[in-house]
Design a protein around this motif. Structure first.
Motif, PDB file in Angstrom:
ATOM      1  N   GLY A   9      -4.569  10.045  -1.140  1.00 42.55           N
ATOM      2  CA  GLY A   9      -5.272   9.794   0.120  1.00 42.55           C
ATOM      3  C   GLY A   9      -4.822  10.707   1.252  1.00 42.55           C
ATOM      4  O   GLY A   9      -3.920  11.529   1.086  1.00 42.55           O
ATOM      5  N   VAL A  10      -5.451  10.546   2.415  1.00 37.40           N
ATOM      6  CA  VAL A  10      -5.109  11.383   3.569  1.00 37.40           C
ATOM      7  C   VAL A  10      -3.688  11.070   4.043  1.00 37.40           C
ATOM      8  O   VAL A  10      -2.882  11.963   4.310  1.00 37.40           O
ATOM      9  CB  VAL A  10      -6.120  11.137   4.715  1.00 37.40           C
ATOM     10  CG1 VAL A  10      -5.747  11.955   5.941  1.00 37.40           C
ATOM     11  CG2 VAL A  10      -7.521  11.495   4.255  1.00 37.40           C
ATOM     12  N   GLU A  11      -3.387   9.758   4.089  1.00 31.73           N
ATOM     13  CA  GLU A  11      -2.068   9.353   4.565  1.00 31.73           C
ATOM     14  C   GLU A  11      -0.964   9.821   3.611  1.00 31.73           C
ATOM     15  O   GLU A  11       0.102  10.239   4.039  1.00 31.73           O
ATOM     16  CB  GLU A  11      -2.019   7.826   4.693  1.00 31.73           C
ATOM     17  CG  GLU A  11      -1.250   7.397   5.919  1.00 31.73           C
ATOM     18  CD  GLU A  11      -1.481   5.941   6.223  1.00 31.73           C
ATOM     19  OE1 GLU A  11      -0.496   5.239   6.428  1.00 31.73           O
ATOM     20  OE2 GLU A  11      -2.653   5.506   6.254  1.00 31.73           O
ATOM     21  N   GLY A  12      -1.285   9.763   2.314  1.00 32.29           N
ATOM     22  CA  GLY A  12      -0.327  10.220   1.307  1.00 32.29           C
ATOM     23  C   GLY A  12      -0.032  11.699   1.469  1.00 32.29           C
ATOM     24  O   GLY A  12       1.126  12.129   1.348  1.00 32.29           O
ATOM     25  N   VAL A  13      -1.071  12.474   1.743  1.00 35.12           N
ATOM     26  CA  VAL A  13      -0.884  13.916   1.942  1.00 35.12           C
ATOM     27  C   VAL A  13      -0.017  14.153   3.181  1.00 35.12           C
ATOM     28  O   VAL A  13       0.906  14.982   3.160  1.00 35.12           O
ATOM     29  CB  VAL A  13      -2.255  14.633   2.084  1.00 35.12           C
ATOM     30  CG1 VAL A  13      -2.060  16.091   2.479  1.00 35.12           C
ATOM     31  CG2 VAL A  13      -3.037  14.552   0.785  1.00 35.12           C
TER      32      VAL A  13
ATOM     33  N   ALA B 291       0.828  -1.202   0.000  1.00 32.95           N
ATOM     34  CA  ALA B 291       0.000   0.000   0.000  1.00 32.95           C
ATOM     35  C   ALA B 291       0.869   1.261   0.000  1.00 32.95           C
ATOM     36  O   ALA B 291       0.360   2.370   0.085  1.00 32.95           O
ATOM     37  CB  ALA B 291      -0.927  -0.005   1.217  1.00 32.95           C
ATOM     38  N   GLY B 292       2.181   1.069  -0.079  1.00 31.28           N
ATOM     39  CA  GLY B 292       3.078   2.219  -0.050  1.00 31.28           C
ATOM     40  C   GLY B 292       3.267   2.757   1.361  1.00 31.28           C
ATOM     41  O   GLY B 292       3.957   3.741   1.567  1.00 31.28           O
ATOM     42  N   ARG B 293       2.603   2.107   2.329  1.00 31.37           N
ATOM     43  CA  ARG B 293       2.748   2.521   3.730  1.00 31.37           C
ATOM     44  C   ARG B 293       3.296   1.323   4.507  1.00 31.37           C
ATOM     45  O   ARG B 293       3.849   0.411   3.924  1.00 31.37           O
ATOM     46  CB  ARG B 293       1.378   2.954   4.275  1.00 31.37           C
ATOM     47  CG  ARG B 293       0.716   4.020   3.405  1.00 31.37           C
ATOM     48  CD  ARG B 293      -0.539   4.549   4.054  1.00 31.37           C
ATOM     49  NE  ARG B 293      -1.605   3.576   4.143  1.00 31.37           N
ATOM     50  CZ  ARG B 293      -2.545   3.383   3.232  1.00 31.37           C
ATOM     51  NH1 ARG B 293      -2.546   4.113   2.142  1.00 31.37           N
ATOM     52  NH2 ARG B 293      -3.489   2.485   3.384  1.00 31.37           N
ATOM     53  N   GLU B 294       3.093   1.324   5.824  1.00 30.11           N
ATOM     54  CA  GLU B 294       3.674   0.241   6.628  1.00 30.11           C
ATOM     55  C   GLU B 294       2.770  -0.983   6.692  1.00 30.11           C
ATOM     56  O   GLU B 294       2.983  -1.877   7.499  1.00 30.11           O
ATOM     57  CB  GLU B 294       3.969   0.739   8.046  1.00 30.11           C
ATOM     58  CG  GLU B 294       4.941   1.909   8.106  1.00 30.11           C
ATOM     59  CD  GLU B 294       6.231   1.672   7.332  1.00 30.11           C
ATOM     60  OE1 GLU B 294       6.850   0.623   7.520  1.00 30.11           O
ATOM     61  OE2 GLU B 294       6.598   2.549   6.526  1.00 30.11           O
TER      62      GLU B 294
END
Lengths: 328, 193
Positions: free
Chosen positions: B140-144, A201-204
């Motif tokens: 998305g919010v996290e991307g921002v 997801a490009g996150r953790e």
């Protein structure tokens, strides 16, 4: 005419360089889709120069982190010891039961024979650099083609999967982490065998997209590779389900998976010295003559009739399905 | 020539340093030093075209060590350079705060540029990416939040990196400029000390 050239020279260079970068992206995308080609000399040279210097820079950082981690570990060693001893007793008991069941069903000899056939050599490698932009999740390893590392080799730790090698120079290898947006792995829930694709997801976190909407999955389920994607062997740990998202308005059910490997704290990894059948086919068909000689452990691709349906995401992580390989 | 080589060496050194630094400060908390060098070139470099070529080289070098598509960082660094160079020629960027604000805005734009180019080049084209809302979803919010965090870190480090570029320009470029006798593309000297 020379005046015109002189006047237009600047803007021409600007347009030309912008075009070159756009065309490079288009060509590189095609390269990724085709399964990759050897790196051009200049890219390999940059990797060759960068890797040892990054290693020098990261060595003291790793040293300090190691001392801190050792100290923290020491604080909890007694309680961990008691907990692990209890856990070991539980697992031994479970193991006995499974063995008994396998012996009864006559599977044990076949499993043992299969394991001997599919033992995969592992090469330890150190992480010397990380992608600094949060939009790409990749790492740089200090082992390359001279050590037998090839694009398409899975990278793992004792806890589970880290990612897959995407490009190599003689002494360095770029590895795409599971967390990267382009990463997608064919996976199953270990308990219920519900199948789907685990995407970065490009996150953790990872996102597990099930093939069936009403899949049997609960929070806490372990997720492992199915082996059907043709990149990773079967049964390697991907992570644990931490959240299940409502399927309303979606065609598929999605679960959030915490990676089994703490990808933020990685220092040493192991490169599996055998590519999955899909990667083997892709790279074998693209590699120039003489470039096919990989490490001794590289196996020939399995017969094509074992291949399953294509599941290639854009950008090509797990491409078409291949035969399963038993865990190392 | 000396100044060009010095800035090129600075950009490559920044590239290697940030790769190692990211081990201690995980992204987005690690500054993109090599990108800051490009912004510094845009703001302080006297020759427009030579600065553009330098930015392209540093962009492709970044692509070589990053997990991006080849040309992705190069394209966005060229755009960053263009915006910084035009801003330096058109706006009054004297003082630290305007430069910091410009760096913050450029860094945010860079993040969204990465998401957009990824959606276009790794997805199914520009029209599809825009039509399906893929870009908005991918950000998305996290991307921002991630983009803002990195923009903030980049902004904090901007002064030091741009200062080094400026020092190189002052150290080597004056004699070269006087030898050449002028600045390219109507450079007015604004934004340069």
């Amino acid at each position: 005419m020379p005046d015109l050239l002189k006047r237009l020279g600047g803007p021409l260079i600007v347009v030309l360089l912008l075009l070159v970068s756009i065309v490079s992206m288009v060509l590189d995308r095609r390269r990724v889709e085709d399964g990759g080609r050897p790196l051009p000399w200049w890219q390999a040279t940059i990797l060759e120069v960068t890797a040892p210097i990054e290693r020098l820079i990261s060595a003291p950082i790793d040293g300090v982190k190691g001392i801190y981690r050792d100290y923290v570990d020491l604080l909890s060693v007694r309680s961990d010891n008691v907990r692990l001893a209890e856990r070991l007793a539980e697992i031994e008991s479970e193991n006995m039961q499974f063995r008994e069941a396998l012996v009864t069903s006559g599977h044990l000899e076949r499993v043992a024979a299969m394991r001997d056939e599919t033992e995969i050599a592992m090469l330890p490698a150190e992480i010397v650099g990380l992608d600094v932009t949060p939009w790409f999740r990749s790492i740089l390893l200090d082992r390359g083609s001279e050590h037998g590392v090839l694009p398409g080799n899975p990278v793992v730790t004792q806890d589970g999967i880290v990612g897959v090698v995407t490009a190599t120079s003689a002494h360095a290898a770029k590895t795409m982490l599971l967390l990267d947006h382009q990463s997608a792995v064919d996976a199953v829930v270990q308990r219920s065998r519900a199948r789907g694709i685990v995407r970065g997801a490009g996150r953790e976190i990872l996102e597990f997209e099930f093939f069936v909407r009403e899949s049997d999955v609960v929070v806490g389920d372990d997720v492992v590779t199915s082996g059907l994607g043709g990149i990773y062997p079967k049964g390697l740990r991907l992570g644990r389900v931490s959240e299940i998202r409502e399927a309303t308005g979606q065609l598929t059910q999605i679960a959030v998976v915490r990676p089994a490997v703490d990808l933020g704290q990685l220092e040493q990894v192991f490169v599996m010295m055998r590519r999955g059948p899909t990667m083997e086919l892709l790279y074998r068909s693209n590699a120039p003559e003489g470039d096919l000689a990989g490490p001794a452990a590289v196996s020939s691709p399995p017969p094509l009739h074992e291949a399953g349906p294509s599941m290639a995401p854009s950008g090509g992580a797990e491409a078409s399905a291949g035969a399963e390989v038993a865990p190392p | 020539m000396k100044s060009t080589l010095a800035v090129l060496a600075l950009g490559l050194a920044a590239l290697m340093l940030q790769g190692g630094l990211a081990r201690a400060f995980a992204p987005p908390w690690c500054p993109d030093l090599a990108w800051l060098v490009v912004v510094g070139i845009g703001l302080r470099w006297p020759g427009f075209i030579s600065g553009f070529v330098l930015s392209a080289i540093l962009g492709f070098a970044m692509d070589a060590v990053s997990g991006s598509l080849l040309g992705q960082h190069a394209l966005l660094r060229l755009v960053s350079y263009l915006v910084a160079a035009i801003a330096a020629r058109q706006l009054d960027l004297s003082g630290g705060i305007p430069t910091a604000l410009l760096t913050f805005t450029l860094s945010l734009g860079y993040g969204f540029g990465i998401v957009t180019t990824r959606a276009v080049f790794l997805g199914s084209g520009l029209r599809s990416a825009l039509g399906s809302g893929f870009i908005a979803e991918a950000i998305g919010v996290e991307g921002v939040a991630v983009a803002v965090a990195q923009a903030f870190v980049n902004m904090l480090c901007a002064g030091a990196v741009i200062g080094i570029v400026e020092w190189i320009v002052n150290r080597f470029a004056d004699e070269e400029l006087s030898r050449r006798g002028g600045l390219a593309l109507g450079y007015s000297g604004r934004g340069r000390p």
